[in-house]
Design a protein around this motif. Structure first.
Motif, PDB file in Angstrom:
ATOM      1  N   GLY A   3       0.827  -1.200   0.000  1.00 13.68           N
ATOM      2  CA  GLY A   3       0.000   0.000   0.000  1.00 13.68           C
ATOM      3  C   GLY A   3       0.860   1.249   0.000  1.00 13.68           C
ATOM      4  O   GLY A   3       2.072   1.204   0.129  1.00 13.68           O
ATOM      5  N   LEU A   4       0.211   2.372  -0.160  1.00 12.35           N
ATOM      6  CA  LEU A   4       0.890   3.655  -0.223  1.00 12.35           C
ATOM      7  C   LEU A   4       0.683   4.433   1.059  1.00 12.35           C
ATOM      8  O   LEU A   4      -0.367   4.338   1.689  1.00 12.35           O
ATOM      9  N   GLY A   5       1.687   5.233   1.428  1.00 15.46           N
ATOM     10  CA  GLY A   5       1.533   6.151   2.544  1.00 15.46           C
ATOM     11  C   GLY A   5       0.580   7.274   2.149  1.00 15.46           C
ATOM     12  O   GLY A   5       0.227   7.418   0.968  1.00 15.46           O
ATOM     13  N   PRO A   6       0.153   8.103   3.111  1.00 14.44           N
ATOM     14  CA  PRO A   6      -0.828   9.150   2.821  1.00 14.44           C
ATOM     15  C   PRO A   6      -0.400  10.127   1.715  1.00 14.44           C
ATOM     16  O   PRO A   6      -1.185  10.413   0.808  1.00 14.44           O
ATOM     17  N   LEU A   7       0.828  10.633   1.767  1.00 11.23           N
ATOM     18  CA  LEU A   7       1.266  11.571   0.734  1.00 11.23           C
ATOM     19  C   LEU A   7       1.498  10.853  -0.590  1.00 11.23           C
ATOM     20  O   LEU A   7       1.156  11.370  -1.660  1.00 11.23           O
ATOM     21  N   GLU A   8       2.039   9.652  -0.528  1.00 14.19           N
ATOM     22  CA  GLU A   8       2.204   8.867  -1.746  1.00 14.19           C
ATOM     23  C   GLU A   8       0.849   8.642  -2.419  1.00 14.19           C
ATOM     24  O   GLU A   8       0.728   8.773  -3.641  1.00 14.19           O
ATOM     25  N   MET A  15      -1.722  11.757 -10.086  1.00 17.26           N
ATOM     26  CA  MET A  15      -1.108  11.224 -11.301  1.00 17.26           C
ATOM     27  C   MET A  15      -2.126  10.416 -12.110  1.00 17.26           C
ATOM     28  O   MET A  15      -2.194  10.540 -13.329  1.00 17.26           O
ATOM     29  N   TRP A  16      -2.912   9.587 -11.432  1.00 15.87           N
ATOM     30  CA  TRP A  16      -3.919   8.790 -12.134  1.00 15.87           C
ATOM     31  C   TRP A  16      -5.023   9.666 -12.712  1.00 15.87           C
ATOM     32  O   TRP A  16      -5.624   9.321 -13.727  1.00 15.87           O
ATOM     33  N   THR A  44      10.961  14.544  -3.520  1.00 17.90           N
ATOM     34  CA  THR A  44      11.494  13.348  -2.866  1.00 17.90           C
ATOM     35  C   THR A  44      10.495  12.197  -2.927  1.00 17.90           C
ATOM     36  O   THR A  44      10.862  11.059  -3.242  1.00 17.90           O
ATOM     37  N   VAL A  45       9.231  12.480  -2.644  1.00 15.58           N
ATOM     38  CA  VAL A  45       8.218  11.418  -2.656  1.00 15.58           C
ATOM     39  C   VAL A  45       8.031  10.881  -4.073  1.00 15.58           C
ATOM     40  O   VAL A  45       7.932   9.664  -4.275  1.00 15.58           O
ATOM     41  N   MET A  46       8.034  11.760  -5.079  1.00 13.80           N
ATOM     42  CA  MET A  46       7.889  11.290  -6.459  1.00 13.80           C
ATOM     43  C   MET A  46       9.104  10.472  -6.893  1.00 13.80           C
ATOM     44  O   MET A  46       8.954   9.466  -7.595  1.00 13.80           O
ATOM     45  N   ASP A  47      10.287  10.861  -6.457  1.00  9.52           N
ATOM     46  CA  ASP A  47      11.491  10.080  -6.745  1.00  9.52           C
ATOM     47  C   ASP A  47      11.385   8.706  -6.079  1.00  9.52           C
ATOM     48  O   ASP A  47      11.705   7.680  -6.693  1.00  9.52           O
ATOM     49  N   ASN A  48      10.919   8.670  -4.832  1.00  9.78           N
ATOM     50  CA  ASN A  48      10.727   7.393  -4.132  1.00  9.78           C
ATOM     51  C   ASN A  48       9.700   6.517  -4.856  1.00  9.78           C
ATOM     52  O   ASN A  48       9.899   5.303  -4.997  1.00  9.78           O
ATOM     53  N   LEU A  49       8.596   7.128  -5.312  1.00 10.29           N
ATOM     54  CA  LEU A  49       7.576   6.370  -6.046  1.00 10.29           C
ATOM     55  C   LEU A  49       8.149   5.811  -7.345  1.00 10.29           C
ATOM     56  O   LEU A  49       7.792   4.704  -7.764  1.00 10.29           O
ATOM     57  N   HIS A  50       9.047   6.557  -7.963  1.00 12.58           N
ATOM     58  CA  HIS A  50       9.717   6.060  -9.174  1.00 12.58           C
ATOM     59  C   HIS A  50      10.577   4.842  -8.822  1.00 12.58           C
ATOM     60  O   HIS A  50      10.505   3.808  -9.507  1.00 12.58           O
ATOM     61  N   HIS A  51      11.366   4.936  -7.777  1.00  6.22           N
ATOM     62  CA  HIS A  51      12.249   3.831  -7.395  1.00  6.22           C
ATOM     63  C   HIS A  51      11.471   2.609  -6.911  1.00  6.22           C
ATOM     64  O   HIS A  51      11.957   1.479  -7.040  1.00  6.22           O
ATOM     65  N   LYS A  52      10.278   2.822  -6.378  1.00 12.26           N
ATOM     66  CA  LYS A  52       9.427   1.700  -5.942  1.00 12.26           C
ATOM     67  C   LYS A  52       8.655   1.085  -7.108  1.00 12.26           C
ATOM     68  O   LYS A  52       7.971   0.077  -6.935  1.00 12.26           O
ATOM     69  N   GLY A  53       8.713   1.716  -8.285  1.00  8.04           N
ATOM     70  CA  GLY A  53       8.033   1.173  -9.461  1.00  8.04           C
ATOM     71  C   GLY A  53       6.632   1.696  -9.692  1.00  8.04           C
ATOM     72  O   GLY A  53       5.946   1.230 -10.597  1.00  8.04           O
ATOM     73  N   PHE A  54       6.190   2.669  -8.917  1.00  8.98           N
ATOM     74  CA  PHE A  54       4.849   3.220  -9.091  1.00  8.98           C
ATOM     75  C   PHE A  54       4.794   4.272 -10.202  1.00  8.98           C
ATOM     76  O   PHE A  54       3.758   4.458 -10.826  1.00  8.98           O
ATOM     77  N   ALA A  69       3.118   4.085 -13.585  1.00  6.76           N
ATOM     78  CA  ALA A  69       3.631   2.857 -14.192  1.00  6.76           C
ATOM     79  C   ALA A  69       2.510   1.850 -14.424  1.00  6.76           C
ATOM     80  O   ALA A  69       2.623   0.980 -15.288  1.00  6.76           O
ATOM     81  N   THR A  70       1.435   1.971 -13.650  1.00  7.71           N
ATOM     82  CA  THR A  70       0.259   1.113 -13.805  1.00  7.71           C
ATOM     83  C   THR A  70      -0.983   1.974 -13.667  1.00  7.71           C
ATOM     84  O   THR A  70      -0.921   3.097 -13.162  1.00  7.71           O
ATOM     85  N   THR A  71      -2.107   1.443 -14.076  1.00  6.94           N
ATOM     86  CA  THR A  71      -3.363   2.157 -13.883  1.00  6.94           C
ATOM     87  C   THR A  71      -3.809   2.022 -12.427  1.00  6.94           C
ATOM     88  O   THR A  71      -3.329   1.143 -11.693  1.00  6.94           O
ATOM     89  N   ARG A  72      -4.716   2.862 -12.043  1.00 10.72           N
ATOM     90  CA  ARG A  72      -5.302   2.771 -10.699  1.00 10.72           C
ATOM     91  C   ARG A  72      -5.925   1.387 -10.502  1.00 10.72           C
ATOM     92  O   ARG A  72      -5.802   0.777  -9.446  1.00 10.72           O
TER      93      ARG A  72
END
Length: 126
Positions: A3-8, A15-16, A44-54, A69-72
């Motif tokens: 799952g994602l954290g609140p800001l993520e 993004m979706w 920072t959060v968007m960079d983290n989401l990129h590294h996590k594959g989101f 990277a994927t649909t909702r």
């Protein structure tokens, strides 16, 4: 996938909801309408989401543009798969889930199960 954290989650919702790749600046400006938030936090959060594959990203000039990277729906299906894997008796978990569907949701599920090539949204079903 977890799952994602609140800001993520807020960033992924934005993004979706977008119809094109977005820069950190665009996402920051959108989030800043609702709350005070630092540009560097969003970056920072968007960079983290990129590294996590989101999020995927491409360099455009000096900045990156990001896209999901994927649909909702794919993300949600992945989470449901994890819940089923961790929920014990899969059939029982599914039974409890189906018991809470409304008539339209149950009809959409019925259509997908009986004809997997058919979209659940055809003929007005939601």
């Amino acid at each position: 996938m977890r799952g994602l954290g609140p800001l993520e989650a807020k960033i992924m919702q934005r993004m979706w909801s977008g119809d094109a790749p977005q820069t950190v600046r665009a996402v920051h400006d959108s989030l800043a309408e609702d709350r005070k938030i630092a540009y560097t936090t969003v970056m920072t959060v968007m960079d983290n989401l990129h590294h996590k594959g989101f999020l995927g990203r491409e360099r455009q000039g000096r900045a990156y543009v990001y896209s999901p990277a994927t649909t909702r729906e794919e993300h949600t299906a992945s989470l449901l798969g994890e819940v089923l894997a961790d929920g014990g008796d899969r059939a029982n978990v599914l039974l409890h889930f189906v018991e809470h569907l409304d008539a339209d949701e149950l009809e959409a599920l019925r259509r997908v199960v009986t004809d997997p090539d058919r979209s659940p949204h055809q003929d007005g079903a939601r």
